[in-house]
Design a protein around this motif. Structure first.
Motif, PDB file in Angstrom:
ATOM      1  N   ILE A 234      57.320 123.644  82.941  1.00  0.00           N
ATOM      2  CA  ILE A 234      56.657 122.787  81.952  1.00  0.00           C
ATOM      3  C   ILE A 234      57.373 121.442  81.857  1.00  0.00           C
ATOM      4  N   MET A 235      58.705 121.488  81.914  1.00  0.00           N
ATOM      5  CA  MET A 235      59.499 120.285  81.635  1.00  0.00           C
ATOM      6  C   MET A 235      59.603 119.338  82.823  1.00  0.00           C
ATOM      7  N   VAL A 236      59.307 119.811  84.078  1.00  0.00           N
ATOM      8  CA  VAL A 236      59.568 118.926  85.223  1.00  0.00           C
ATOM      9  C   VAL A 236      58.399 118.731  86.181  1.00  0.00           C
ATOM     10  N   THR A 237      57.284 119.438  86.009  1.00  0.00           N
ATOM     11  CA  THR A 237      56.221 119.353  87.024  1.00  0.00           C
ATOM     12  C   THR A 237      55.118 118.359  86.673  1.00  0.00           C
ATOM     13  N   GLY A 238      55.157 117.750  85.509  1.00  0.00           N
ATOM     14  CA  GLY A 238      54.138 116.761  85.148  1.00  0.00           C
ATOM     15  C   GLY A 238      52.909 117.353  84.487  1.00  0.00           C
ATOM     16  N   ASN A 239      52.630 118.627  84.746  1.00  0.00           N
ATOM     17  CA  ASN A 239      51.564 119.381  84.066  1.00  0.00           C
ATOM     18  C   ASN A 239      50.174 118.768  84.214  1.00  0.00           C
ATOM     19  N   ALA A 240      49.860 118.167  85.343  1.00  0.00           N
ATOM     20  CA  ALA A 240      48.506 117.689  85.620  1.00  0.00           C
ATOM     21  C   ALA A 240      47.772 118.775  86.397  1.00  0.00           C
ATOM     22  N   ALA A 241      46.624 119.218  85.856  1.00  0.00           N
ATOM     23  CA  ALA A 241      45.878 120.320  86.480  1.00  0.00           C
ATOM     24  C   ALA A 241      45.065 119.797  87.657  1.00  0.00           C
ATOM     25  N   ILE A 242      45.751 119.370  88.710  1.00  0.00           N
ATOM     26  CA  ILE A 242      45.097 118.831  89.897  1.00  0.00           C
ATOM     27  C   ILE A 242      45.707 119.460  91.140  1.00  0.00           C
ATOM     28  N   ILE A 243      44.944 119.403  92.233  1.00  0.00           N
ATOM     29  CA  ILE A 243      45.465 119.822  93.527  1.00  0.00           C
ATOM     30  C   ILE A 243      45.980 118.575  94.241  1.00  0.00           C
ATOM     31  N   PRO A 244      47.227 118.569  94.698  1.00  0.00           N
ATOM     32  CA  PRO A 244      47.777 117.371  95.343  1.00  0.00           C
ATOM     33  C   PRO A 244      46.892 116.874  96.482  1.00  0.00           C
ATOM     34  N   ASP A 245      46.733 115.582  96.579  1.00  0.00           N
ATOM     35  CA  ASP A 245      45.914 114.976  97.628  1.00  0.00           C
ATOM     36  C   ASP A 245      46.729 113.898  98.335  1.00  0.00           C
ATOM     37  N   PRO A 246      47.156 114.132  99.564  1.00  0.00           N
ATOM     38  CA  PRO A 246      46.958 115.344 100.366  1.00  0.00           C
ATOM     39  C   PRO A 246      47.762 116.524  99.824  1.00  0.00           C
ATOM     40  N   ILE A 247      47.472 117.698 100.336  1.00  0.00           N
ATOM     41  CA  ILE A 247      48.099 118.916  99.820  1.00  0.00           C
ATOM     42  C   ILE A 247      49.604 118.909 100.032  1.00  0.00           C
ATOM     43  N   THR A 248      50.079 118.080 100.975  1.00  0.00           N
ATOM     44  CA  THR A 248      51.521 118.023 101.270  1.00  0.00           C
ATOM     45  C   THR A 248      52.255 116.986 100.425  1.00  0.00           C
ATOM     46  N   ASN A 249      51.565 116.381  99.473  1.00  0.00           N
ATOM     47  CA  ASN A 249      52.190 115.346  98.648  1.00  0.00           C
ATOM     48  C   ASN A 249      53.157 115.992  97.663  1.00  0.00           C
ATOM     49  N   LEU A 250      54.426 116.045  98.033  1.00  0.00           N
ATOM     50  CA  LEU A 250      55.434 116.714  97.213  1.00  0.00           C
ATOM     51  C   LEU A 250      55.691 116.006  95.895  1.00  0.00           C
ATOM     52  N   LEU A 251      55.350 114.737  95.816  1.00  0.00           N
ATOM     53  CA  LEU A 251      55.628 113.971  94.602  1.00  0.00           C
ATOM     54  C   LEU A 251      54.445 113.951  93.641  1.00  0.00           C
ATOM     55  N   SER A 252      53.407 114.721  93.936  1.00  0.00           N
ATOM     56  CA  SER A 252      52.260 114.818  93.043  1.00  0.00           C
ATOM     57  C   SER A 252      52.598 115.733  91.864  1.00  0.00           C
ATOM     58  N   PRO A 253      52.139 115.373  90.658  1.00  0.00           N
ATOM     59  CA  PRO A 253      52.291 116.328  89.553  1.00  0.00           C
ATOM     60  C   PRO A 253      51.377 117.517  89.755  1.00  0.00           C
ATOM     61  N   ILE A 254      51.783 118.646  89.247  1.00  0.00           N
ATOM     62  CA  ILE A 254      50.969 119.857  89.332  1.00  0.00           C
ATOM     63  C   ILE A 254      51.095 120.611  88.014  1.00  0.00           C
ATOM     64  N   ARG A 255      50.293 121.630  87.874  1.00  0.00           N
ATOM     65  CA  ARG A 255      50.405 122.499  86.703  1.00  0.00           C
ATOM     66  C   ARG A 255      50.311 123.945  87.163  1.00  0.00           C
ATOM     67  N   THR A 256      51.120 124.817  86.578  1.00  0.00           N
ATOM     68  CA  THR A 256      51.140 126.232  86.972  1.00  0.00           C
ATOM     69  C   THR A 256      50.423 127.084  85.921  1.00  0.00           C
ATOM     70  N   LEU A 257      50.182 128.337  86.270  1.00  0.00           N
ATOM     71  CA  LEU A 257      49.574 129.280  85.327  1.00  0.00           C
ATOM     72  C   LEU A 257      50.464 129.456  84.095  1.00  0.00           C
TER      73      LEU A 257
END
Length: 612
Positions: A231-254
């Motif tokens: 929660i504290m470090v992933t940015g919490n954006a409910a998106i799929i990284p574009d491209p999928i290999t974009n390690l610096l994209s924010p993501i959100r987990t279950l």
């Protein structure tokens, strides 16, 4: 005593024995029933969702926006985010973890091992909210500067942090697997002229491959179930990284979705039921991962030599393929040079792990010490935590931990006594053991969600001390059962047989002969449970904790402050509270790591003291 009294007395003794056995059986069954009850309760609360959203749309929908003008409940981006952050964590943790395990098992001298192994175990004792705090303050800022991006809160930050958190599990289980390889394998390989590195890489590691695989799966389960750090470090954006290999994209987990949204959702709404659907998906994923690990671990116990006869998994073909593939690799370097390089990499892996621990501890200690004062430790917070102290949070944490131990300890010891002393196998016992293992692998946020829905709402406990105690008690129950069972099994069978031969009953033998020497082991498990309960945030997020109060709870129905939750809110929502953040993190770290250090010291002392 007359002859008519003897049968009556024998009948009473037998009745007492049966009663004691029945009590311990109920205690052992409690964990299994709890797992099924949690699963059924979550399913029951998730089912109303499917009157609005189809299961296919829920699982494969590309948009998660429950509060939008047109609500969307597709959790595919959350599943992808969970898998990506876990994959990244494994890429980091697997080579470091296995390398460290090989080094500790095969290369490290006893003195180095005596220091390095407890240090690595302390990594497991650092609370996840402290990892998250360190990641939020240091790691994300470093990523932002290093890669020149607007924010370092990303998939990469989550993977690095979860990789570090999974390391202790992978190292400990892998080292145990390597140590379980018979010494004759090692001696035979060396006698045939193989170097130490060739023996390790072609004999020992392949022989321990099933255990190492289980270690990786267990580490994966640890990463999938983590909540506060992501929660504290992933940015919490409910998106799929574009491209999928974009390690610096924010993501959100279950897990992150549950932690962020459950506290603000209207009870009974579609959004509320959708979050339970998310919890069910998360629970099924973790159950599948843990069942896979258990299946593999059973193959270890079954013995590699009987692979053809048993029904379990045989990894011999895999090992042979690996050995053949390794043999085909061209070798421009001499065997001695290859060994030197390999050993250097193994020692480097241990060095990296120790360095990570030193950096995290050093950073928290150096920045937290200036905040520590008598006022900080003995006064309540003021100005939204920017001033004053954390005394109610310290006492509240101790209240929660004390209550959780009072609930879990008798049930845990009773369950362990039944599994260790009253049964040797069978389907019922196998079901109980599986239930305990699955309860151990259940994510802490699922416990929190269950406590919120069942204790806080259904039983109308409200956000209260008792709801937090019960939730934490359920969470630490498997740890107490496992450590107590292990302590009981370490007592030689001859001790039991001697007592029974002298006429003692089974319960007299257990209570007066078996349990006393097992006390150090039981105490170690209790201390580890205290440490875990004190450092957890997710289970008390919706059940017991409030951010700030000037007073201590008067009854079990009052809410309570707790150090992990106080640190989480200070770090994420209160600007201008940096000093209090570091001070709270240091106090929590000292409390939990101190407890783990005490458990490790107690274990070493008991190992030296008790010689059968």
């Amino acid at each position: 005593m007359t002859e008519t009294h003897q049968p009556r007395r024998a009948g009473l003794r037998n009745l007492k024995e049966q009663g004691v056995r029945a009590i311990w059986f109920l205690a052992a069954s409690f964990a299994t029933l709890t797992v099924f009850f949690i699963l059924l309760f979550l399913l029951n609360n998730a089912l109303p969702l499917f009157a609005t959203v189809s299961p296919i749309e829920f699982l494969t929908g590309g948009t998660w926006n429950p509060t939008g003008a047109v609500p969307s409940y597709g959790i595919w981006p959350l599943i992808v985010g969970t898998l990506l952050v876990t994959l990244g964590a494994m890429v980091i943790a697997v080579p470091l973890g296995i390398g460290s395990a090989v080094c500790l098992a095969e290369l490290a001298p006893p003195r180095v091992k005596a220091v390095a192994k407890p240090a690595i175990e302390l990594l497991a004792g650092i609370p996840s909210v402290v990892y998250g705090f360190f990641g939020l303050i240091v790691l994300t800022d470093w990523l932002r500067i290093a890669f020149d991006v607007p924010s370092g809160e990303s998939w990469l930050a989550g993977s690095i942090l979860l990789g570090v958190m999974a390391l202790p599990t992978i190292i400990s289980v892998s080292e145990d697997a390597l140590r379980s390889v018979p010494s004759s394998y090692r001696e035979g390989s060396l006698a045939l002229g193989a170097t130490r590195w060739e023996t390790i890489s072609r004999v020992l590691v392949p022989a321990a491959l099933s255990g190492i695989t289980a270690a990786v799966i267990l580490g994966m389960g640890r990463a999938i179930g983590e909540t506060m750090a992501v929660i504290m470090v992933t940015g919490n954006a409910a998106i799929i990284p574009d491209p999928i290999t974009n390690l610096l994209s924010p993501i959100r987990t279950l897990t992150g979705t549950l932690g962020i949204e459950m506290g603000e959702v209207a009870v009974g709404s579609t959004h509320y039921h959708a979050l339970f659907g998310v919890a069910v998906v998360l629970l099924f994923i973790t159950l599948a991962v843990n069942l896979a690990a258990l299946w593999i671990m059973k193959t270890i116990r079954a013995g590699e030599g009987t692979a053809k006869k048993r029904r379990g998994l045989s990894l011999r073909p895999v090992r042979e393929k690996i050995s053949r593939a390794v043999a085909l690799v061209p070798r421009p370097l001499s065997r001695t040079t290859v060994q030197h390089l390999a050993f250097a990499l193994l020692w480097a892996a241990v060095g990296v792990v120790i360095a990570v621990l030193a950096v995290i501890l050093g950073y928290i200690i150096v920045n937290g010490l200036p905040a520590i004062s008598w006022e900080f430790l003995t006064q309540p917070p003021r100005d939204l935590g920017r001033a004053g102290g954390i005394f109610p949070a310290i006492v509240g944490t101790l209240y929660l931990v004390g209550g959780a131990i009072l609930i879990a300890l008798p049930i845990g010891i009773g369950a362990a006594v039944y599994l260790s002393e009253y049964t040797r196998g069978g389907r019922v016992t196998a079901a109980i053991r599986t239930g305990i293992d699955l309860l151990n692998g259940t994510p802490s946020i699922v416990f929190g969600l269950f406590g919120f829905a069942f204790l806080v709402i259904f039983l109308n406990f409200g956000v209260s001390l008792i709801a937090g105690m019960i939730t934490l008690g359920l969470m630490i129950l498997p740890t107490i059962i496992r450590t107590t069972e292990e302590a009981l099994r370490n007592v030689p069978a001859s001790v039991r047989e001697g007592s029974l031969a002298l006429g003692a009953t089974r319960w007299q033998t257990i209570s007066r002969v078996v349990l006393p020497p097992a006390v150090p082991g039981i105490l170690t498990g209790t201390i580890l449970s205290i440490g875990r309960a004190a450092g957890e945030t997710a289970p008390i997020l919706f059940t017991a904790a409030v951010f700030s109060t000037r007073f201590l709870p008067d009854s079990l129905s009052d809410p309570v402050m707790a150090l992990p939750y106080h640190l989480y809110i200070l770090a994420t929502t209160v600007p201008g509270a940096e000093t209090q953040q570091y001070g709270t993190a240091l106090v929590l770290l000292v409390l939990v790591v101190g407890i783990y250090a005490a458990a490790i010291a107690l274990r070493h002392r008991s190992e030296k003291k008790i010689q059968w």
